[in-house]
Write an enzyme that holds these catalytic residues in place. Structure first.
Site, PDB file in Angstrom:
ATOM      1  N   THR A  90      -3.919  11.621  10.428  1.00 55.56           N
ATOM      2  CA  THR A  90      -3.733  12.513  11.571  1.00 55.56           C
ATOM      3  C   THR A  90      -2.355  13.177  11.519  1.00 55.56           C
ATOM      4  OG1 THR A  90      -3.063  10.599  12.880  1.00 55.56           O
ATOM      5  CG2 THR A  90      -5.347  11.335  13.099  1.00 55.56           C
ATOM      6  N   GLN A 109       0.826  -1.198   0.000  1.00 54.51           N
ATOM      7  CA  GLN A 109       0.000   0.000   0.000  1.00 54.51           C
ATOM      8  C   GLN A 109       0.863   1.252   0.000  1.00 54.51           C
ATOM      9  OE1 GLN A 109      -2.677  -2.151   3.252  1.00 54.51           O
ATOM     10  NE2 GLN A 109      -3.358  -0.041   2.984  1.00 54.51           N
ATOM     11  N   ARG A 137      -5.602   7.527  17.134  1.00 53.95           N
ATOM     12  CA  ARG A 137      -6.909   7.541  16.474  1.00 53.95           C
ATOM     13  C   ARG A 137      -7.974   6.912  17.380  1.00 53.95           C
ATOM     14  NH1 ARG A 137      -9.449   8.482  11.245  1.00 53.95           N
ATOM     15  NH2 ARG A 137      -7.584   9.431  10.383  1.00 53.95           N
ATOM     16  N   GLU A 148     -12.789   3.077   5.279  1.00 51.24           N
ATOM     17  CA  GLU A 148     -12.805   2.608   6.663  1.00 51.24           C
ATOM     18  C   GLU A 148     -14.128   2.799   7.410  1.00 51.24           C
ATOM     19  OE1 GLU A 148      -9.246   5.036   7.153  1.00 51.24           O
ATOM     20  OE2 GLU A 148      -8.422   3.422   8.360  1.00 51.24           O
ATOM     21  N   ALA A 188      -5.929   5.381   5.414  1.00 53.33           N
ATOM     22  CA  ALA A 188      -6.765   6.408   6.042  1.00 53.33           C
ATOM     23  C   ALA A 188      -7.956   6.772   5.163  1.00 53.33           C
ATOM     24  CB  ALA A 188      -5.933   7.653   6.379  1.00 53.33           C
ATOM     25  N   PHE A 247      -6.044  -3.843   3.323  1.00 50.87           N
ATOM     26  CA  PHE A 247      -6.757  -3.596   4.583  1.00 50.87           C
ATOM     27  C   PHE A 247      -5.860  -3.024   5.669  1.00 50.87           C
ATOM     28  CE2 PHE A 247      -8.351  -7.605   2.591  1.00 50.87           C
ATOM     29  CZ  PHE A 247      -9.447  -7.051   1.966  1.00 50.87           C
ATOM     30  N   PHE A 256      -7.890   1.742  11.774  1.00 50.89           N
ATOM     31  CA  PHE A 256      -6.645   2.268  12.329  1.00 50.89           C
ATOM     32  C   PHE A 256      -6.821   2.781  13.756  1.00 50.89           C
ATOM     33  CE2 PHE A 256      -2.868   5.186  12.080  1.00 50.89           C
ATOM     34  CZ  PHE A 256      -1.969   4.323  11.502  1.00 50.89           C
ATOM     35  N   ARG A 300      -7.683  -1.374   8.673  1.00 55.08           N
ATOM     36  CA  ARG A 300      -8.940  -0.674   8.362  1.00 55.08           C
ATOM     37  C   ARG A 300      -9.619  -0.064   9.606  1.00 55.08           C
ATOM     38  NH1 ARG A 300     -13.113  -3.597   4.229  1.00 55.08           N
ATOM     39  NH2 ARG A 300     -13.868  -1.731   3.202  1.00 55.08           N
TER      40      ARG A 300
END
Lengths: 769, 528
Positions: A458, A213, A326, A728, A527, A244, A360, A358
C-alpha cells in the site's frame, strides 16, 4: 481423500518453457539431505561469541537500573551490552522512530530486551542472562485494546474512512444488527527462530548474516545504530527457515543487538534466540476487537455499515499503521459497501509490538465482514451463500471500493458459483441439516467464503525491485535479486523466468543469496509481491542480456535482431542454429556484455496516504473455499472434515509451488482461527510461549478431504507470465473454517454471534451455552 | 514435550531474574566435573567423543561438538520435531529403529547405539534415500527447516514397515504427529509418506543390518567405569546399588521432561542415573491377572502392550504425545514424575494399577533387593511430590488385565487433537450388574495438584442403579470433587463443566449410543 491416488509429481517434463511447470524447489534436494545452510549452520569464524537477551520481567514500569554483576561473574561471560554501548542513535531506525534499541527510562512490555549477555557459548550466555537483576518500579500495564482506547492511548493517530452516510442508511434500513467480537493474534512460529550473526570487517565495515525478509532494512538499521553510512554494512541471507512476516522488521532488532555487541567486543557475535525468548521478545499478528452496526434489506444486501476496529499494536508502532490500513482496505472483502464508516484505532498496549503477519491486517478486515454475512443470513433465515452473492461487487456498477478504487478484474461470481457446484455446497448443506437433526451430540456445519485480496504494497514507493543476471563464459547463469527466499519458492520461480527468457534449461540458472551489496535498496519480501516484483526485474535483466546476444547473432547472420530465437539451449535464426554455449563464448570473445541489471516498478498504482483514497493495488487475487466441520457439543472440540478450494493465481508459474502456498496458507489460517491461542495473564506475561502451550496445526488436523483447484484465467493486468501473487490471499480462505464452526454452533442451538476467535474447544462450548 | 505447563517456567524465570542470590547458582555452574567418553555408530563407523558432560544433549553433541548441522533446533523442548534423529538398537539380534527428539535426549543415553541423521541416509554417491526422494517429488519441503526432522521420522517409518509398504494416511498422520511444519499444510508430506515405498531403494542406501548388529555388539563391549558422571547400569541390582550409592544423582529415563530442565530451566546435573539400560526393566511381563511394565519400557512399547489387551486405547495412546516423545519417554518416567497433567495416571488409576518401588537393602551377605507395592493413587503426596525414599526407584507398573465385564473409557480434552497436553483427562472403569453399579474407579487429570482418583464421585455411583438420576448425581459430585485452576490451557469453569459432560458421554456410550464423538466421523465420510 483425494491425495493417495495422486501420482508423484515429476518435474522432468521436456517442456519448451521452464515456467508453468511444477519444478521442484531449487533447494529441495539439499534440504532433505540436511545440506541446505541456515545461519546457525554456517561454520563459525574464529573468535565467535554468543549472545542472549536480557528480558524484562515486568510489563510496565519505571526502569531504575539493571545490575549485571552476577552474570558477569560467571566464567565464560565476556560482557553485558546495554544502552551505553550504542555508538549511534539510541532509537531503532523504525518508521515511527519510537522504539529504543534497549529498554530505557520505561519498561514497556514483559520480555522487552534491556541488553545482552555475551559469552563463549550460547548456554552460558542464556544462563547468565537470567542472573541479571532489573530494578523496576512497576506501573499498571495496559493489556487490552479496549483499555487503551478508553485512555485514547495509541501508537499512531486514528484513521477514519467513510463513504456516503452510514448513519442515515442504517436509520432507513429494513433490518439492522449490532455486534462485537474479538479475534486473537498469532505467533508466526517459523521453524527457524530469529537469528543474526555479525562479523566485524576491516575499516569499520560489517558483514551481517541475518534471517530476514528485508536485508535492506537490516542494513539500514545496523548502520544507523552503529553511526555508519549504509555502504559500510553488507547483509546476506541465503534462505530463512520460514518468515510469514515475522522476519520483516523483527529480524532487524537481532542484527542491531548483535552488531552493537560485536562492535564493543571487536569479535564476531551470533545471537540466536531460544524459542521461548523468541515468543517473549518478538511481535505477532495484531489481535483485533470490533464493534459494528449493519443495516440490510430482505435479501440481506447491505445498506449501511458502521465499523470500529481496535488493533492491539503492542508498545510501539512498528508496522501497525499499514497493517491497520490494510484491515480497512479489506473490510469490504468481496462486497460493495455503499454507505460506510470505518474507524480504525491503533491501540498502544504493554505487550510485544505486533508486526507483519501473512495477510498484514487483511485477514482482520475480511473476517469481520464475513462474520456479518453469516449473521445476516441467520437473521433472515436464508443461506449465507445467497447473502454473499447478493452483496458481491458488480462488474459495471457497484464496482468502486470504499477507498475509491474501481474493481476492474472481478471474477468472484463465476468463481464462487463454480466452487459451489463442484463442491456440492447446496446439497451438502441440506444433508448436514438433516444429519444434525438426528445427531444428539455431534453437529456439523458448512460455509463458503470468498477472498478478494489487493496486491501491491500500500506504500506505493515499495513497489520497485532490482535484479542482476550474470551469464558466465561457460553459459551458466546466475540470478540475484532483492527478494528473499523463505520457503515460498521465489528463487525457483525467478530461475524459471530467467531460464525462459534466455531459452536455456532450468538447471542452467542458479539463484544466489540475497545480498545488499548486489541489489541495493530492495523492498521487503512481503505483501505477496516477491515474484511480481523480483521476477519481473530478473526477466528484464535477462532480456537485456538476451538482446545483447540477439544483436550479436543478428550481425553474424545478417538478419534482424528480432528474428533471433532463444529456445531449448539453442540460439536460432533462419540461417543457423547454434548452441547457447557457443553463442555465449563467441559473444564474450567479441566483448559483448554478458550480464545486466533489471529494474521494475509496478504501474498504475497511486493513493493518498492522508485521505486513503486512490488505487493502492495493481490488481486483486481471488479465491473461495468451502469448509465442512463438526463440533462435539459436550466438549466444544471440533474437526475440519472437508475443504474444497478454488483459487486464482492467474497463469501459474509453478503449479506445485502455488498449490503449496494455497494449502499451507489455508492450514496456517485454520490454526489462527482454531487452536492457536495467545494467552497473556493479568500481569502481561505471555503464558503460551512455546509449542508445548501454543498449538499450531499438526499432521492430524488436516481434513480427510482437501482439494485445491486453480482458476484457469491469466491475470488481466500485465504481470509476469500472466501470474498472480499467491503468498497471502489463501490465508483468508480459512475464514470459511470459522464460519462453518459458527454454522455448526447455530445448528446446535447455540449463539454463534457470541463466538470469538480462535474457536478453541472452550470458546465453542461457551458459545453453545 | 513438556509434561508440565509453562507456569513452572514462569516461576523459575522470574525468581532468577529478580530474586535468586547469584552465588547459589554459580557454585553449581562452576562445579566442573570431567565429562566422560561416549561411542555410537554412524554410517557403520564407530564415533568416539571424549569428555562429554552428563547433561549435554544429543542435539548439542551433533551440532556443536561434531559440527553435523543437518539436525535442527526448532524449540528445544521436543514439541516440534525439527531435531528428530533415528536411533538403531539391536534387540534379539535384530535392528530396531526409533525416531526421537535429539534436543531433549541426553547424549550419553545413545552410547552403544546407531544414530542416523538426515546427512547419513543418502548413498555415498549422493543418491537420495526414498524417504528423501519422496519429499522432493511430492514438494514436501518449502522453507526446509523442519524437513530433516520429517525425513528422519519418514526414515524410521520406512525401516519399520519393510521399506515403506502399506502405509495408510492414518498411520502417516500418527507417525508424523510429533513433527510440525509451518509451510506446507502437511498434505504433500503425508503423500511422501505414502509414496516413498514405491520408489527404488538405491543400493548405497541399504542398511546392512547384520553388520550393524555386529558392530553394535562390539561397541557395547566397551563399558564405562563404575563411578562416572553418567551412570547407566545394565542390571536391576546394579541400578539399585547405584541409586543407594548416589542419592544425589538425577534419575532419568527417556528425559522427555528432564531434558527441558536442562534446555529451558538451565539446570545442571553433575551426575545422572539412567534407568533405561537395566535389562530386567526393559520388559513387559504378562501374568494371569496383570501385566507388569518395566520402568525402562518406552511409552510406545508400554501402550502397545496396553492396546493389545484393550484395543479401545489405540486413539488415546497415539494422542498421548508425538511419536518421537513416545519413543523416548517411558511409562515409568511419566508415572514417577507425577505431573498433574500427565495423561497416563488417570488411565492407570481407573484401571486399578499399582507401582512397585525397589531399593537396595544391605545385608550381612552384601545386599538384596527390597520392594514394596502401592496403588498408584497412593504414590503422590502433592504437586510433583511422592512417598518414595531417596534410595527407592519406581521399577514396575502393574496393570490388571481386563475382565471383560467392565466398561472402560478414557477421555482427553486438549486444544489440539494430537501432541498436546490435556486440559482435562478423565478415565472411567465401571462394572454394572443387573442395572446396578457394582464396581467403579475414576481417574482424573488436570483438575488437582496431582493425578487423582475421584473417590466422592465413585461413592455417588457405587451400589446405585445405573440410570439418568445417578448420572446427574455423579456429575454434580464430580464437579464438586475438584477445584481445578485456570491457566493457558483452559479455565477452571471449562474444566469443571467438561468433566461432568464427559461423565455424561460415558453414560450415553454405556447405553449403546454410537457416533457421539468426533473420532467416529472417520466412518461417516460418505456424507462428505
Amino acid at each position: 481423500m483425494n491425495a493417495p491416488d495422486l501420482k508423484l509429481v515429476v518435474d522432468n517434463t521436456p517442456a519448451t518453457t521452464a515456467a508453468g511447470v511444477s519444478r521442484f524447489h531449487e533447494s529441495a534436494r539439499a534440504q532433505v539431505a540436511g545440506a541446505a545452510t541456515y545461519i546457525d549452520d554456517i561454520p563459525e569464524v574464529r573468535g565467535t561469541l554468543h549472545a542472549a537477551p536480557v528480558c524484562s520481567p515486568v510489563a510496565h514500569g519505571v526502569l531504575r537500573g539493571i545490575d549485571a554483576s552476577a552474570a558477569l561473574a560467571v566464567p565464560g561471560v565476556h560482557a553485558f551490552i546495554g544502552p551505553d554501548d550504542i555508538p549511534g542513535d539510541q532509537m531503532l531506525a523504525a518508521f515511527a522512530h519510537d522504539e529504543p534499541v534497549f529498554a530505557q527510562g520505561t519498561v514497556q512490555f514483559l520480555g522487552q530486551v534491556g541488553g545482552l549477555i555475551v559469552a563463549d557459548d550460547v548456554m552460558t550466555a542464556r544462563r547468565a542472562a537470567r542472573l541479571v537483576k532489573w530494578d523496576i518500579e512497576a506501573l499498571e500495564p495496559v493489556l487490552t485494546p479496549q483499555q487503551a482506547h478508553a485512555k485514547q492511548s495509541y501508537v499512531l493517530p486514528p484513521v477514519h474512512v467513510t463513504r456516503g452516510d452510514a448513519a442515515a442508511a442504517l436509520q432507513k434500513a429494513p433490518h439492522t444488527l449490532a455486534g462485537a467480537f474479538e479475534v486473537g493474534g498469532q505467533e508466526h512460529f517459523y521453524l527457524e527462530g530469529q537469528i543474526a550473526y555479525v562479523l566485524p570487517l576491516e575499516q569499520q565495515q560489517w558483514w551481517v548474516w541475518s534471517s530476514t525478509q528485508h536485508p535492506g532494512e537490516v542494513q539500514h538499521w545496523v548502520s544507523h545504530a552503529l553511526g555508519l553510512s549504509n555502504h559500510a554494512v553488507t547483509v546476506e541471507c541465503r534462505r530463512m527457515g520460514g518468515g510469514f512476516g515475522g522476519k520483516e522488521t523483527q529480524a532487524g532488532h537481532l542484527a542491531v543487538w548483535a552488531a552493537i555487541a560485536a562492535n564493543k567486543l571487536r569479535r564476531p557475535v551470533k545471537l540466536r534466540l531460544d524459542r521461548d525468548d523468541d515468543f517473549m521478545v518478538t511481535g505477532k499478528r495484531h489481535p483485533f476487537a470490533y464493534s459494528y452496526r449493519v443495516g440490510f434489506d430482505d435479501r440481506g444486501r447491505l445498506c449501511g455499515l458502521e465499523l470500529d476496529m481496535l488493533a492491539n499494536c503492542g508498545f510501539s508502532a512498528d508496522l501497525s499503521g499499514p497493517v491497520a490500513d490494510r484491515a480497512i482496505f479489506h473490510a469490504d472483502n468481496a462486497y460493495f459497501l455503499e454507505d460506510v464508516a470505518i474507524h480504525s484505532y491503533r491501540c498502544k498496549t504493554n505487550t510485544q509490538s505486533h508486526t507483519a503477519y501473512r495477510g498484514f491486517g487483511g485477514p482482520q478486515g475480511v473476517i469481520v465482514i464475513e462474520r456479518i454475512m453469516g449473521d445476516i443470513a441467520r437473521h433472515l433465515g436464508i443461506d449465507a451463500l445467497d447473502v454473499r452473492l447478493a452483496n458481491l461487487y458488480g462488474i459495471t456498477e457497484r464496482n468502486v471500493t470504499h477507498y475509491q478504487m474501481t474493481v476492474e478484474d472481478n471474477i468472484l461470481e463465476p468463481l464462487m458459483t463454480q466452487l459451489a457446484l463442484t463442491s456440492g455446497y447446496r446439497e451438502r448443506a441440506e444433508q448436514i441439516a438433516q444429519w444434525n437433526a438426528s445427531s444428539p451430540v455431534i453437529k456439523r456445519g458448512i460455509s463458503l467464503t470468498p477472498v478478494k485480496f489487493g496486491i501491491s504494497f500500500t506504500a506505493t514507493l515499495f513497489n520497485q525491485a532490482g535484479a542482476l543476471v550474470h551469464v558466465y563464459t561457460d553459459g551458466s547463469v546466475q540470478v540475484n535479486h532483492g527478494g528473499t527466499e523463505m520457503g515460498q519458492g521465489l528463487n525457483t520461480k525467478v530461475a524459471a523466468i530467467v531460464a525462459d527468457e534466455l531459452g536455456v534449461p532450468f538447471e542452467r540458472v542458479l539463484s544466489t543469496a540475497s545480498d545488499t551489496s548486489k541489489v541495493p535498496n530492495a523492498s521487503a519480501t512481503a505483501a505477496s509481491s516477491g515474484t511480481d516484483l523480483n521476477g519481473r526485474a530478473a526477466q528484464f535483466a535477462a532480456r537485456q542480456v538476451r538482446q545483447n546476444l540477439a544483436a550479436f547473432v543478428a550481425g553474424l547472420d545478417g538478419v534482424g535482431a528480432g528474428a533471433v530465437r532463444f529456445e531449448n539451449g539453442q540460439v536460432i535464426t533462419e540461417k543457423t542454429t547454434r548452441s547457447w554455449e557457443s553463442v555465449v563464448g563467441a559473444a564474450y570473445a567479441n566483448r559483448i556484455q554478458l550480464w545486466s541489471d533489471g529494474f521494475y516498478r509496478t504501474p498504475k498504482i497511486h493513493y493518498d496516504k492522508v485521505t486513503m483514497l486512490g488505487r493502492p493495488f495493481y490488481y486483486f487475487a481471488y479465491g473461495a473455499a468451502v469448509t465442512e466441520v463438526a463440533i462435539d457439543t459436550l466438549t466444544g472440540e471440533s474437526r475440519v472434515l472437508a475443504v474444497d478450494i478454488l483459487h486464482d493465481v492467474g497463469r501459474s508459474i509453478n503449479p506445485a509451488i502455488d498449490i503449496g502456498q494455497i494449502e499451507g496458507g489455508f492450514v496456517q489460517g485454520m490454526g489462527w482461527l482454531t487452536t492457536e491461542q495467545l494467552v497473556w495473564n493479568g500481569k502481561g506475561y505471555l503464558q503460551t510461549h512455546a509449542p508445548s502451550t501454543y498449538k499450531i496445526p499438526a499432521t492430524g488436523d488436516i481434513p480427510a478431504h482437501f482439494k485445491v483447484d486453480l482458476w484457469p484465467e491469466p491475470n488481466r493486468e500485465d504481470n509476469v507470465h500472466g501470474s498472480k501473487a499467491v503468498g497471502e490471499p489463501p490465508f483468508m480462505l480459512a475464514i470459511s473454517v470459522f464460519e462453518a464452526l459458527r454454522d455448526a454452533v447455530a445448528q446446535a442451538g447455540g449463539r454463534p454471534e457470541a463466538m470469538n476467535a480462535p474457536a478453541t474447544a472452550e470458546e465453542v462450548l461457551n458459545s453453545l451455552a | 514435550m513438556r509434561a508440565d505447563g509453562g507456569s513452572g517456567i514462569l516461576a523459575i524465570r522470574l525468581s532468577i531474574c529478580c530474586a535468586t542470590p547469584p552465588g547459589a547458582m554459580l557454585s553449581r555452574m562452576n562445579a566442573k566435573k570431567p565429562g566422560q567418553t561416549l561411542r555410537f555408530l554412524r554410517r557403520g563407523e564407530a564415533v568416539t567423543v571424549h569428555d562429554v558432560a552428563p547433561d549435554r544433549t544429543l542435539l548439542d553433541l551433533l551440532r556443536e561438538d561434531l559440527h553435523l548441522s543437518a539436525t535442527k533446533e526448532g524449540c528445544g523442548e521436543g514439541d516440534c520435531g525439527a531435531c528428530t534423529v533415528v536411533l538403531g538398537e539391536a534387540v534379539d539380534g535384530r535392528l530396531t529403529y526409533k525416531a526421537i527428539n535429539s534436543c531433549i535426549r541426553l547424549a550419553h543415553s545413545v552410547d552403544g547405539m546407531a544414530v542416523y541423521t538426515a546427512e547419513d541416509i543418502a548413498s555415498p554417491s549422493g543418491e537420495l534415500h526414498p524417504a528423501q526422494e519422496a519429499m522432493v517429488r511430492c514438494h514436501g519441503s518449502q522453507c526446509g527447516f523442519c524437513t530433516p526432522g520429517f525425513v528422519m521420522s519418514l526414515f524410521g517409518l520406512y525401516q519399520n514397515t519393510g521399506g515403506g509398504q502399506g502405509i495408510t494416511r492414518e498411520q502417516a498422520q500418527a507417525d508424523l504427529s510429533g513433527n510440525l511444519c509451518r509451510c506446507t499444510g502437511y498434505r504433500p508430506i503425508l503423500d511422501a509418506a505414502q509414496q516413498m515405498g514405491a520408489l527404488p531403494l538405491p543400493a548405497g542406501c541399504t542398511v546392512d543390518e547384520a553388520a550393524t548388529v555386529a558392530a553394535l555388539r562390539e561397541l557395547k563391549k566397551k563399558k564405562p567405569a563404575a563411578d562416572t558422571p553418567y551412570l547407566r547400569p545394565t542390571s536391576l541390582s546394579d541400578l539399585l546399588q547405584a541409586r543407594a550409592a548416589h542419592p544425589q544423582a538425577q534419575v532419568v529415563a527417556g528425559t522427555t521432561d528432564v531434558g527441558l530442565w536442562v534446555t529451558k530451566m538451565h539446570k545442571r546435573f553433575p551426575q545422572i542415573l539412567d534407568v533405561t539400560a537395566a535389562r530386567e526393566l526393559q520388559r513387559v511381563e504378562t501374568y494371569p491377572h496383570h501385566i507388569a511394565i518395566g520402568a525402562a519400557v518406552t511409552l510406545t512399547d508400554a501402550f502397545a502392550a496396553l492396546v493389545k489387551e484393550r484395543p479401545h486405547l489405540q486413539t488415546f495412546s497415539q494422542r498421548f504425545a508425538g511419536l518421537p516423545v513416545r519413543n523416548s519417554g517411558t511409562l515409568g518416567g511419566n508415572v514417577a514424575n507425577g505431573s498433574p497433567i500427565g495423561d497416563s495416571m488417570p488411565l492407570l488409576i481407573a484401571l486399578g494399577a499399582s507401582v512397585v518401588l525397589m531399593r537396595w537393602k544391605k545385608t550381612k551377605a552384601g545386599g538384596e533387593i527390597a520392594h514394596r507395592e502401592l496403588r498408584l493413587e497412593d504414590l503422590y503426596t502433592g504437586y510433583r511430590t511422592n512417598v518414595m525414599r531417596p534410595d527407592e526407584l519406581l521399577c514396575w507398573i502393574k496393570v490388571p488385565r481386563p475382565t471383560g465385564h467392565a466398561l472402560e473409557k478414557v477421555y482427553k480434552i486438549s486444544k489440539r487433537f494430537d501432541d498436546d497436553i490435556s486440559a482435562v483427562c478423565l478415565a472411567i472403569q465401571m462394572t454394572v450388574k443387573a442395572g446396578v453399579v457394582q464396581q467403579v474407579s475414576i481417574g482424573a487429570g488436570g483438575v488437582a495438584a496431582t493425578p487423582a482418583r475421584a473417590r466422592q464421585t465413585e461413592a455417588a455411583l457405587l451400589g446405585q442403579a445405573w440410570n439418568e438420576d445417578t448420572v446427574m448425581a455423579a456429575t454434580a459430585a464430580l464437579r464438586a470433587e475438584f477445584q481445578p485452576i485456570s491457566d493457558m490451557r483452559a479455565s477452571a469453569a471449562y474444566r469443571q463443566t467438561v468433566q461432568g459432560n464427559l461423565l455424561r458421554r460415558f453414560w450415553l456410550e454405556s447405553q449403546g449410543q454410537q457416533a457421539i464423538n468426533l473420532e467416529s466421523l472417520k466412518t461417516l465420510e460418505a456424507l462428505s
